[in-house]
Write a protein that holds these residues in place. Structure first.
Motif, PDB file in Angstrom:
ATOM      1  N   LEU A 192       1.894   1.756  -3.606  1.00 41.85           N
ATOM      2  CA  LEU A 192       0.767   2.248  -4.413  1.00 41.85           C
ATOM      3  C   LEU A 192       0.535   3.745  -4.176  1.00 41.85           C
ATOM      4  O   LEU A 192       0.248   4.493  -5.116  1.00 41.85           O
ATOM      5  N   VAL A 193       0.652   4.173  -2.937  1.00 41.74           N
ATOM      6  CA  VAL A 193       0.452   5.602  -2.640  1.00 41.74           C
ATOM      7  C   VAL A 193       1.597   6.427  -3.234  1.00 41.74           C
ATOM      8  O   VAL A 193       1.357   7.482  -3.836  1.00 41.74           O
ATOM      9  N   ARG A 215      -9.950   3.460   1.899  1.00 37.93           N
ATOM     10  CA  ARG A 215      -9.365   4.662   1.290  1.00 37.93           C
ATOM     11  C   ARG A 215     -10.393   5.357   0.381  1.00 37.93           C
ATOM     12  O   ARG A 215     -10.504   6.574   0.396  1.00 37.93           O
ATOM     13  N   ALA A 257       0.921   6.782  -6.896  1.00 42.33           N
ATOM     14  CA  ALA A 257      -0.185   7.716  -7.149  1.00 42.33           C
ATOM     15  C   ALA A 257       0.296   9.153  -6.956  1.00 42.33           C
ATOM     16  O   ALA A 257      -0.008  10.038  -7.766  1.00 42.33           O
ATOM     17  N   GLU A 286      -5.482   9.043  -5.335  1.00 49.63           N
ATOM     18  CA  GLU A 286      -6.374   7.912  -5.632  1.00 49.63           C
ATOM     19  C   GLU A 286      -5.565   6.660  -5.964  1.00 49.63           C
ATOM     20  O   GLU A 286      -4.619   6.706  -6.761  1.00 49.63           O
ATOM     21  N   THR A 287      -5.934   5.563  -5.356  1.00 50.81           N
ATOM     22  CA  THR A 287      -5.276   4.286  -5.670  1.00 50.81           C
ATOM     23  C   THR A 287      -6.341   3.293  -6.135  1.00 50.81           C
ATOM     24  O   THR A 287      -7.520   3.445  -5.819  1.00 50.81           O
ATOM     25  N   ARG A 295       0.824  -1.215   0.000  1.00 53.26           N
ATOM     26  CA  ARG A 295       0.000   0.000   0.000  1.00 53.26           C
ATOM     27  C   ARG A 295       0.857   1.264   0.000  1.00 53.26           C
ATOM     28  O   ARG A 295       0.474   2.260  -0.624  1.00 53.26           O
ATOM     29  N   ALA A 306      -8.006  -0.564   0.511  1.00 57.11           N
ATOM     30  CA  ALA A 306      -8.381   0.304  -0.616  1.00 57.11           C
ATOM     31  C   ALA A 306      -9.840   0.742  -0.504  1.00 57.11           C
ATOM     32  O   ALA A 306     -10.195   1.872  -0.857  1.00 57.11           O
TER      33      ALA A 306
END
Ligand SMILES: Nc1ncnc2c1ncn2[C@@H]1O[C@H](COP(=O)(O)OP(=O)(O)O)[C@@H](O)[C@H]1O
Ligand SMILES: [Mg+2]
Length: 230
Positions: free
Chosen positions: A40-41, A68, A44, A80-81, A37, A65
């Motif tokens: 991924l952030v 989130r 993004a 946004e992921t 995670r 997610a």
């Protein structure tokens, strides 16, 4: 050289293929979903179109997610992921989902021995495999042979030491075992007491620029970008 880059050079054109980052470890609780995670952030926030594929039936990453997405309804400034729940049984279908993205982060379940052909196939597709390992005897005993096995197949693999405490002698011993087994990421994650707090809202330490403890995640992201030529 990462597989995406080899293909790019061969084609002599700009590569639009999705770079695949596999996060795999034979141990549960080693930090696979935490790493997934945060990466991924980071992606993004860097404007890289990324997808997370959650191969774990426990769906830790997918649930994060979901939280989130709910948080972003009220606070859309958080990056946004996207995460999709997929299955190891249909790894081919899962890999097809990466089309159109620049980066796919594959979070996997711990029970690798039950899914060797699927994990092998994902390893074959991956440009980089990160193997998080907690610096304990138990973790290192199963992670070291796992890293050796992945490396002997020619996969680009790097161990990320987690919950590392440099002041302990066990840290130095465990690190030594892993360095002998394969490549180790130059940045490790220390024990971070508050790491679970932002996760309750689907966030990460990286969502707050002043968080304590973000530097290792920023460094690991820089390492991943360089290794994968993102
Ligand atoms: N560096 C760390 N410091 C403190 N807690 C951590 C750290 N890394 C992971 N954790 C915690 O350990 C637990 C397991 O991590 P997780 O990423 O879900 O492991 P895995 O996906 O490998 O099973 C989670 O509760 C997570 O918040
Ligand atoms: Mg997990």
């Amino acid at each position: 050289m990462p597989k995406a880059a080899v293909r790019q050079r061969a084609a002599g054109a700009k590569d639009t293929r999705c770079g695949i980052l596999l996060i795999s470890s034979p141990k549960g609780g080693s930090g696979k979903s935490v790493l997934s995670r945060h990466i991924l952030v980071s992606a993004a926030q860097a404007g890289i179109k990324a997808i997370g594929l959650d191969f774990d039936q426990q769906q830790t990453l997918s649930k994060w997610a979901g939280r989130r997405a709910r948080t972003r309804e009220a606070f859309p400034d958080f990056a946004e992921t996207l995460v999709e729940a997929v299955s190891l049984g249909d790894w081919r279908g899962a890999l097809r989902r990466t089309e159109g993205y620049r980066l796919a982060v594959l979070d996997t379940p711990p029970s690798v021995e039950d899914h060797l052909p699927a994990i092998d196939a994902l390893g074959e597709a991956a440009d980089l495999i990160l193997v998080p390992a907690v610096c304990t005897q138990d973790d290192v005993e199963s992670v070291a042979p796992w890293v050796t096995a992945l490396s002997s197949k020619g996969f680009t693999t790097s161990v990320v030491l987690n919950r590392a405490n440099r002041r302990t002698t066990s840290y130095a011993r465990m690190r030594g075992v892993l360095v002998k087994a394969g490549s180790v990421c130059p940045t490790e994650l220390p024990q971070l007491e508050d790491i679970h707090v932002p996760s309750t809202k689907g966030l990460t330490l990286l969502d707050y620029s002043k968080s304590r403890g973000i530097e290792p995640f920023e460094e690991i992201w820089a390492y991943v970008r360089r290794e994968m030529k993102l």
